[in-house]
Design a protein around this motif. Sequence first.
Motif, PDB file in Angstrom:
ATOM      1  N   THR A 224       0.867  -1.181   0.000  1.00  7.57           N
ATOM      2  CA  THR A 224       0.000   0.000   0.000  1.00  7.57           C
ATOM      3  C   THR A 224       0.902   1.227   0.000  1.00  7.57           C
ATOM      4  O   THR A 224       1.861   1.302   0.766  1.00  7.57           O
ATOM      5  CB  THR A 224      -0.906   0.028   1.240  1.00  7.57           C
ATOM      6  N   SER A 236       2.520   7.347  -8.109  1.00  8.49           N
ATOM      7  CA  SER A 236       1.412   6.406  -7.918  1.00  8.49           C
ATOM      8  C   SER A 236       1.252   5.492  -9.125  1.00  8.49           C
ATOM      9  O   SER A 236       1.009   4.284  -8.979  1.00  8.49           O
ATOM     10  CB  SER A 236       0.108   7.169  -7.673  1.00  8.49           C
ATOM     11  N   LYS A 246      -2.679  -0.951  -3.593  1.00  4.99           N
ATOM     12  CA  LYS A 246      -3.468   0.268  -3.638  1.00  4.99           C
ATOM     13  C   LYS A 246      -2.549   1.465  -3.462  1.00  4.99           C
ATOM     14  O   LYS A 246      -1.593   1.415  -2.693  1.00  4.99           O
ATOM     15  CB  LYS A 246      -4.532   0.287  -2.538  1.00  4.99           C
ATOM     16  N   THR A 248      -2.585   5.802  -2.724  1.00  2.00           N
ATOM     17  CA  THR A 248      -3.348   6.970  -2.311  1.00  2.00           C
ATOM     18  C   THR A 248      -2.534   8.199  -2.669  1.00  2.00           C
ATOM     19  O   THR A 248      -1.395   8.345  -2.214  1.00  2.00           O
ATOM     20  CB  THR A 248      -3.617   6.954  -0.793  1.00  2.00           C
ATOM     21  N   TYR A 257      -6.558  16.118  -9.250  1.00  2.00           N
ATOM     22  CA  TYR A 257      -7.483  14.996  -9.453  1.00  2.00           C
ATOM     23  C   TYR A 257      -7.621  14.626 -10.933  1.00  2.00           C
ATOM     24  O   TYR A 257      -7.307  13.482 -11.311  1.00  2.00           O
ATOM     25  CB  TYR A 257      -8.854  15.291  -8.831  1.00  2.00           C
ATOM     26  N   GLU A 272     -10.339   4.155 -10.284  1.00  2.00           N
ATOM     27  CA  GLU A 272     -11.309   4.027  -9.195  1.00  2.00           C
ATOM     28  C   GLU A 272     -10.880   2.987  -8.160  1.00  2.00           C
ATOM     29  O   GLU A 272     -11.428   2.953  -7.058  1.00  2.00           O
ATOM     30  CB  GLU A 272     -12.691   3.679  -9.763  1.00  2.00           C
ATOM     31  N   HIS A 274      -8.037   3.113  -6.873  1.00  2.00           N
ATOM     32  CA  HIS A 274      -7.041   3.846  -6.091  1.00  2.00           C
ATOM     33  C   HIS A 274      -7.682   5.101  -5.509  1.00  2.00           C
ATOM     34  O   HIS A 274      -8.708   5.568  -6.004  1.00  2.00           O
ATOM     35  CB  HIS A 274      -5.839   4.204  -6.967  1.00  2.00           C
ATOM     36  N   ASP A 275      -7.084   5.642  -4.471  1.00  2.00           N
ATOM     37  CA  ASP A 275      -7.607   6.867  -3.855  1.00  2.00           C
ATOM     38  C   ASP A 275      -6.856   8.081  -4.378  1.00  2.00           C
ATOM     39  O   ASP A 275      -5.619   8.082  -4.414  1.00  2.00           O
ATOM     40  CB  ASP A 275      -7.460   6.814  -2.328  1.00  2.00           C
ATOM     41  N   LYS A 277      -6.962  12.103  -3.508  1.00  2.00           N
ATOM     42  CA  LYS A 277      -7.552  13.060  -2.579  1.00  2.00           C
ATOM     43  C   LYS A 277      -7.002  14.466  -2.816  1.00  2.00           C
ATOM     44  O   LYS A 277      -5.784  14.657  -2.850  1.00  2.00           O
ATOM     45  CB  LYS A 277      -7.297  12.635  -1.135  1.00  2.00           C
ATOM     46  N   TYR A 284      -4.112  15.698   5.842  1.00  2.00           N
ATOM     47  CA  TYR A 284      -4.271  14.269   5.572  1.00  2.00           C
ATOM     48  C   TYR A 284      -3.520  13.432   6.613  1.00  2.00           C
ATOM     49  O   TYR A 284      -4.012  12.384   7.050  1.00  2.00           O
ATOM     50  CB  TYR A 284      -3.800  13.897   4.158  1.00  2.00           C
TER      51      TYR A 284
END
Length: 397
Positions: A224, A236, A246, A248, A257, A272, A274-275, A277, A284
């Motif tokens: 992660t 990422s 995954k 983030t 974004y 989708e 993966h996150d 933000k 965070y």
Amino acid sequence: MKKEIKLKIKQDYAKKIKEGFPLIEKEALTNAEILSEEGQILHLMDERGRFIGKGYYGEQNKGYGWVLTRHQDETIDQAFFEKKIGVGLQKRSSFFKDNSTTAFRIFNGEGDGVGGLTIDYYEAFYVVSWYSEGIFAFKNQILKALQQLVEYKGIYEKKRFNTGGKYIDDDDFVTGERGEFPMIVKENDVQFSVHLNEGPMTGVFLDQRDVRKKIRDQYAEGKTVLNTFSYTGAFSVFAALGGATKTTSVDLANRSYPKTVEQFSINGIDYEAHDIKVMDVFEYFKYAVKKQLTFDMVVLDPPSFARSKKHRFSAAKDYKDLLKQAIAITEDNGVIVASTNYSGYGMGKFKGFIEKAFKETGHRYKIEEQFTLPSDFATTKEYKPGDYLKVVFIKKL
């Protein structure tokens, strides 16, 4: 031909210049008051009137310009820039033959002999970045030199010199054909979407190429990954392609974004899963602690200076505290990829921040490996700030 201005350099600084130091420091000049227009060619002399070099007047960082030659009879003209850029191209000849990477640097400022100027290659397009009004004064000669040396589809420019903190965004297109954006380039067979016409940045930082490859090839599988200050999500994407379960991505900029979605999508990754933000990284960290979130890998690649409504970050003062926040949400035996492009200190001091952060949090660590600039970002040993990138892979024990 520009008229040469005679400048006297204090003895200690004159010695540095003779030994190869390329920056003309503000404190070095005895008669700085005669400087009137950026782009003036400077005939540099020591206090006894002996020639030590030629450069140009262009205010950048802590300097008043850059030394271009230590040969008194060398003329600063199109042929001069043609020679310098030609050598730069020869150094990167292997990059042009590598079909897996189609975006790289072909000229890196003082590392290639002309401080204040960089040139990047993006799939047959070139981007010339000017870091002072002084070097911009040589625009016609430099562009003609480049055009003599390379085949190109189009040339773009970035005016990175200070204009009250605002980027000069009139039109970055210079000549040739206009690109269609987003343009797709490759880095180690991973695709990147770039925009050569949207402000000072193109969508990917080319100096992190080796680090991204290392994450994909050796660190990401089954992990992660938290990517902070994620910009367009490049770390990422490489982590996901390396088998991360995954990722983030966290960045305060609203554009992060859609840009990150774009980078995932062109590489066939389901974004989708993966996150992504859009929020203050420091907020965070608090959120992650509150929700008891932890990660196998945390990537820390902040800008040298960052500011949000609640926080100010300076790499010079605050990196240790940033590391402490990352340590708190990194799993045991997890890895923190600590990176900074701040040129004001070297790798030794950066490692000192790492040591203090772990000591203050009561954790032990092991440095797995470290990186500086890739080979296309040429540097000169006489100017240490030019080798600005410091990346350390740290295992939290």
